[in-house]
Scaffold this active site. Structure first.
Site, short mmCIF file in Angstrom:
data_model
loop_
_atom_site.label_atom_id
_atom_site.label_comp_id
_atom_site.label_asym_id
_atom_site.label_seq_id
_atom_site.Cartn_x
_atom_site.Cartn_y
_atom_site.Cartn_z
N ASP A 164 0.84 -1.18 0.00
CA ASP A 164 0.00 0.00 0.00
C ASP A 164 0.89 1.24 0.00
O ASP A 164 1.59 1.50 0.98
CB ASP A 164 -0.88 -0.04 1.26
CG ASP A 164 -1.78 1.18 1.36
OD1 ASP A 164 -1.94 1.89 0.37
OD2 ASP A 164 -2.31 1.43 2.47
N ASP A 167 0.56 5.02 -0.07
CA ASP A 167 -0.37 6.13 0.03
C ASP A 167 0.42 7.42 -0.19
O ASP A 167 1.39 7.68 0.53
CB ASP A 167 -1.00 6.11 1.43
CG ASP A 167 -2.25 6.94 1.50
OD1 ASP A 167 -2.35 7.90 0.72
OD2 ASP A 167 -3.13 6.64 2.32
N ASP A 182 2.84 1.09 3.67
CA ASP A 182 2.25 0.83 4.98
C ASP A 182 2.43 -0.66 5.27
O ASP A 182 1.67 -1.49 4.77
CB ASP A 182 0.76 1.23 4.94
CG ASP A 182 0.14 1.15 6.33
OD1 ASP A 182 0.76 0.52 7.22
OD2 ASP A 182 -0.96 1.69 6.51
#
Lengths: 323, 452
Positions: free
Chosen positions: A97, A99, A274
Site C-alpha cells: 500500500d 499512500d 504501509d
C-alpha cells in the site's frame, strides 16, 4: 482542466453509481473469487463499519452497490471458506500500500493528509520500483496495480506466495522496499564491506532504494540520529549518487557519519509502504472501480502503468461537470 | 573423513543406518564399538567413566545433556568431546531418532521439550559445521553441496520453496541472492548470473562473501530443524494410533525431564544473587525503559495509536512489573494471576500506566475508541470483557512483549534505537539488561540513558 481533489457531494456520488459505475469494471481477479471474499462498506464516511458482506455472483454485487451507492467499498485480500464469518482462511493476496499522503520523502509542499500531482507521481515511481523487484528478483508474475484514489495498491496473486505467513510477508516487504541494512559480516573477515560495491542481491536493492531516498531528501527532512549539519552535508554531496559514485559520497561524508545516514535511510525506507497492510492476512482494501468519495477519484485497475495518469484515467465524469 | 549422516540425519544413508542399528532391544545394551569410539576420542575427558555413554540410549541422553549444560557453569565440553568425533555418526543418528521419538510420544510436538530437541539438534549440527571449516575449501564445498542436495536441489531452488524455513525465523530473505525467484547457491550459477557485473574483484571471493559456504550452511541447518520438527509431528500422530509405546521410549522421556530439572536447578544455583531471575513482581525501574516504551508512554501523536498502546505497551508494562524474566522461563503460557493472584498490582499500577499513555495520545485513545479498553483486557488474558475479572482469565492469552523486529514492522515510528538497543532483540530484554547494569554500577535510579 485542473482537477481539484475535493470530496464528492451525496448527489455526485449517486450520479456516479447510477450512470457511470459498471460491475464489469471490477477486476477479474476479484470477480473470479467473489464468493470467497468478504466485502465491507462505508455508507456515511465514518469508516467501513458494514462488514462481513458476501455476494454469490456479480449481479448481486451490482444490485447492492447500485442501490446503496456507498461512500466507500472494500473487499478482503483474504479468501475464506466462510467469508460471511471470516472463517476458514485459505490464502491472501500479497499487498503493498503506497499512500501518496504518507510517502516519507515527499518533495512537494502538500499539507499533512493532502495529496497533489507531485506526490502522486512520486507514489507511482515507488510502485514501479516495487514492481521491478517483485518481478525481477522475486520472480512473481500475477502482479496487479491499482490506483486507490490517493495512492496505489500493488496486489500480488501468485499462488506460490498467497499462503505465506504474516512473518514471511514482513520479510518480503523489508526486502522489496530496502528497509533493512544489509548484513555484510562474512567469514572471510572483510570488515569494511559496503553495500554499494555488491552489484546484485539485496545489497543492490538496498543501494537503489537508498539512492532514491537520499535524492528525495529536503532541508526539512527529519532523520533519526542525523543532525542538521550532517543532513546539509548529505544534500551537498548527494550529486555523487546521481552517477552512482557512492565511494566519493562516502569519502565526503566520512566513514562514521555515513553509517548514521544509512541506518536512518533504512528506517525511512520502512515507511515507503504501509507495512501493516502487507502483513495483515485479513485486511480489506478499496474495491477497484468504486469511488473514493473523499477526493472524488475512481479506484482503478491500471492496464499500463507507464502511461497511466490518475488525472486522466481515474476522474469520474461528474468532476468535469462541476462549475 | 566426515560422512554426510554426521551432519544430516535425514539422508538415505542415515535411514539405512537406522534400519541396521535401530532395533529397540539393542538400544539399551552396552555397545563395545560405541564405547571404543568414545574412549578413543582425542581430547575426551575419561576421568569419570560413569558419564561416558555405553548404550545408544545413554548417548541420546548425553546429546541432550550436552545442550542443556553447555550454557551453565556445569558446562564441560571435554566431557562430551565424543559427540564431535565424526566416527560416532552411526550411533549418533540412532540416538537422534530415539530422542525425537521419546519426546514426540510423551510430550508432543508443541511441548517445551520438543522445542529443546530442535534447539539441541541445531546446536550440535552447527558446532559440527564449525569443525568442517578446518577442512580444505574444496572438501567443504563438495561436502556441503552433497549434503544439501540430499534435502533440496541446489540448482533449482526457488525462494517460495523455503516458505516454511523462513517461518522458523532464523533465515532472512535478504540474505539470499535472488534472480527471477531462483536462489543462486552454486558458484556456477553465480557466475552465470552475476559474472558480467563483477569488475576488478575476484569473483570467487565475491561469491564466498555474499553466498557460498555461509548461506549453504544456514539453509542446511534450517532444513534439518524443519525436518526434525516434521518428524516429531509425524511420530506424535502415529503414536496416537499406537496401542502402547515401547517402555524404553517412556523411560528415556522421563530421563529427559530429569536432566532438564537438573540443568534448571544448576542454572539458577549458579546465578546466585547477582543476576535477575524475576519471575515474580518487581517494582518498575522506569529509567531502564527502552526508548520505544518511553516514546509510547508520552503518547502517540497520529496513526498507529491502537497498536502502540494495545499490542505493544500493554504486554511490556504488564510483564516488566509482574514477570520480566518471561523469556528465560521454561513455562511461557503464564497467567497474570500466577504472579498477581488478587490482581491488586494489575488494577493499581499496570492499568493506570497504560491508561495514562492512552490518554496522552492525540486524540486521546479512549475518547474516540473506548472499545480499546476491552482489547487491553484481552491482551492481559482476561477475554473480551469490560472488566478485569479472575473468572474470565484464560479466555485469551496474556500477550508477551513484541520483539524489536515486529515493532519495526508494525510501528516503525516508535523505533528510535540508542546504543544499547543494538545489543538486544526485545524491549523487555533491554529492560532486564539495563536494570542489571544499573544494579551492578550501583547507580539505581540515577543512570542516564545513552542516546535518549
Amino acid at each position: 482542466m485542473e482537477i481539484e481533489l475535493k470530496p464528492a457531494s451525496n448527489y455526485e456520488r449517486k450520479l456516479f453509481y447510477r450512470e457511470e459505475w459498471d460491475v464489469n469494471d471490477v477486476p477479474d481477479f476479484v470477480l473470479d473469487s467473489l464468493t470467497s471474499r468478504e466485502f465491507g462498506f462505508d455508507h456515511f464516511g465514518q469508516g467501513p463499519n458494514d462488514r462481513y458482506k458476501t455476494f454469490q455472483d456479480p449481479l448481486r454485487l451490482k444490485r447492492f452497490i447500485k442501490a446503496k451507492q456507498p461512500f466507500a467499498s472494500y473487499c478482503s485480500v483474504a479468501f475464506y471458506n466462510n467469508p460471511k464469518q471470516r472463517k476458514g482462511w485459505q490464502k491472501s493476496e500479497l499487498v503493498f500500500d503506497v499512500d501518496a499522503k504518507d510517502v516519507p520523502i515527499r518533495t512537494c509542499d502538500c499539507e499533512e493528509g493532502q495529496v497533489c500531482d507531485i506526490c502522486l507521481s512520486q507514489a507511482k515511481e515507488i510502485v514501479l520500483m516495487i514492481k521491478d523487484v517483485l518481478k525481477g528478483e522475486m520472480g512473481l508474475k500475477n502482479i496487479n496495480m491499482i490506483y486507490s484514489g490517493r495512492g496505489y495498491h500493488v496486489r500480488v496473486l501468485d499462488e506460490s506466495i498467497m499462503e505465506a505467513s504474516s512473518e514471511l510477508r514482513g520479510q518480503i516487504v523489508q526486502y522489496v522496499i530496502g528497509a533493512k541494512e544489509p548484513d555484510l559480516t562474512n567469514s572471510l573477515g572483510f570488515n569494511n564491506l559496503q553495500h554499494f560495491i555488491i552489484p546484485y542481491g539485496y545489497s543492490r536493492n538496498f543501494t537503489k532504494w537508498s539512492k532514491y531516498t537520499i535524492l528525495h531528501l529536503t532541508k526539512k527532512s527529519q532523520l533519526d540520529n542525523v543532525n542538521k549539519k550532517l543532513l546539509n552535508d548529505v544534500l551537498k554531496y548527494r550529486h555523487f549518487l546521481e552517477e552512482d559514485s557512492w565511494g566519493a559520497f562516502r569519502t565526503q561524508i566520512g566513514p562514521r557519519r555515513i553509517n548514521k545516514v544509512i541506518s536512518a535511510v533504512a528506517r525511512i525506507n520502512m515507511n515507503i509502504t504501509d507495512t501493516k497492510v502487507s502483513i495483515d492476512l485479513k485486511r480489506i482494501l478499496r474495491l477497484p472501480s468504486t469511488l473514493h468519495s473523499k477526493v472524488s477519484m475512481k479506484s482503478t485497475l491500471i492496464k499500463n502503468i507507464e502511461t497511466f495518469d490518475p488525472f486522466d484515467d481515474a476522474v469520474p465524469k461528474f468532476v468535469y461537470e462541476r462549475k | 573423513m566426515i560422512k554426510t549422516p554426521y551432519i544430516n540425519p535425514f539422508s538415505n544413508d542415515a535411514k539405512e543406518i537406522v534400519s541396521k542399528l535401530g532395533q529397540v532391544e539393542k538400544l539399551n545394551q552396552p555397545n563395545t564399538s560405541l564405547s571404543n569410539i568414545v574412549n578413543h576420542t582425542r581430547g575426551q575427558n575419561l576421568s569419570d567413566p560413569r558419564t561416558l555413554p555405553e548404550t545408544i540410549k545413554e548417548l541420546a541422553l548425553a546429546r541432550y545433556g550436552w545442550f542443556l549444560f553447555r550454557k551453565s557453569s556445569e558446562s564441560n565440553e571435554k566431557k562430551y568431546e565424543y559427540l564431535f568425533n565424526p566416527d560416532i555418526y552411526e550411533y549418533d543418528i540412532v540416538a537422534f531418532y530415539l530422542l525425537c521419538q521419546a519426546v514426540a510420544i510423551k510430550y508432543g510436538p508443541d511441548s517445551h521439550e520438543a522445542r529443546l530437541i530442535l534447539d539441541c539438534e541445531e546446536d550440535i549440527i552447527s558446532q559440527r559445521l564449525e569443525i568442517l571449516k578446518s577442512e580444505s575449501n574444496d572438501f567443504q564445498a563438495t561436502f556441503l553441496r552433497k549434503t544439501l542436495n540430499q534435502l533440496i536441489d541446489t540448482n533449482n531452488l526457488y525462494w517460495t520453496d523455503l516458505k516454511e524455513i523462513f517461518d522458523l525465523g532464523k533465515l532472512d530473505l535478504n540474505e539470499l541472492l535472488l534472480s527471477n525467484g531462483k536462489i543462486i547457491l552454486e558458484y556456477e550459477d553465480f557466475i552465470e548470473e552475476y559474472g558480467h557485473l563483477i569488475h576488478n574483484r575476484d569473483p570467487r571471493t565475491m561469491y564466498e562473501v555474499t553466498a557460498g559456504t555461509k548461506i549453504k550452511s544456514k539453509i542446511l541447518l534450517n532444513l534439518i530443524r524443519y525436518n526434525t520438527k516434521k518428524y516429531i509431528e509425524n511420530v506424535y500422530e502415529m503414536s496416537k494410533r499406537m496401542v502402547e509405546p515401547n517402555p524404553l521410549l517412556i523411560e528415556l522421556a522421563e530421563n529427559i525431564k530429569e536432566v532438564q530439572q537438573e540443568a534448571q536447578s544448576k542454572k539458577y544455583a549458579s546465578q546466585g544473587g547477582v543476576n535477575y531471575v524475576d519471575d515474580q513482581p518487581v517494582n518498575y525501574e522506569m529509567e531502564a525503559f527502552p526508548p520505544c516504551v518511553r516514546k509510547c508512554m508520552q503518547g502517540i501523536k497520529s496513526g498507529g495509536r491502537n497498536d502502540a498502546i494495545v499490542l505493544f505497551l500493554t504486554p511490556f508494562i504488564s510483564y516488566s512489573r509482574l514477570c520480566p524474566s518471561i523469556f528465560s522461563k521454561q513455562e511461557q503460557n503464564m497467567k497474570i494471576s500466577d504472579v498477581d493472584p488478587s490482581l491488586e498490582i494489575t488494577h493499581n499500577e499496570i492499568i493506570p500506566l497504560i491508561y495514562e499513555a492512552a490518554q496522552a495520545c492525540s486524540p486521546p485513545l479512549f475518547k474516540d475508541q473506548p472499545q480499546e479498553k476491552i482489547n487491553i483486557n484481552s491482551k492481559l488474558g482476561f477475554g473480551m470483557h469490560n472488566e478485569l475479572k479472575l473468572d474470565h482469565e484464560g479466555e485469551t492469552q496474556w500477550y508477551t512483549p513484541m520483539s524489536c523486529e515486529k515493532i519495526k514492522l508494525h510501528m516503525p515510528n516508535l523505533c528510535t534505537p540508542n546504543v544499547d538497543c543494538k545489543k538486544i532483540g526485545n524491549p523487555i530484554t533491554y529492560y532486564n539488561r539495563k536494570r542489571r547494569l544499573m544494579k551492578k554500577d550501583n547507580k539505581m535510579g540515577q543512570v542516564k540513558n545513552n542516546g535518549d
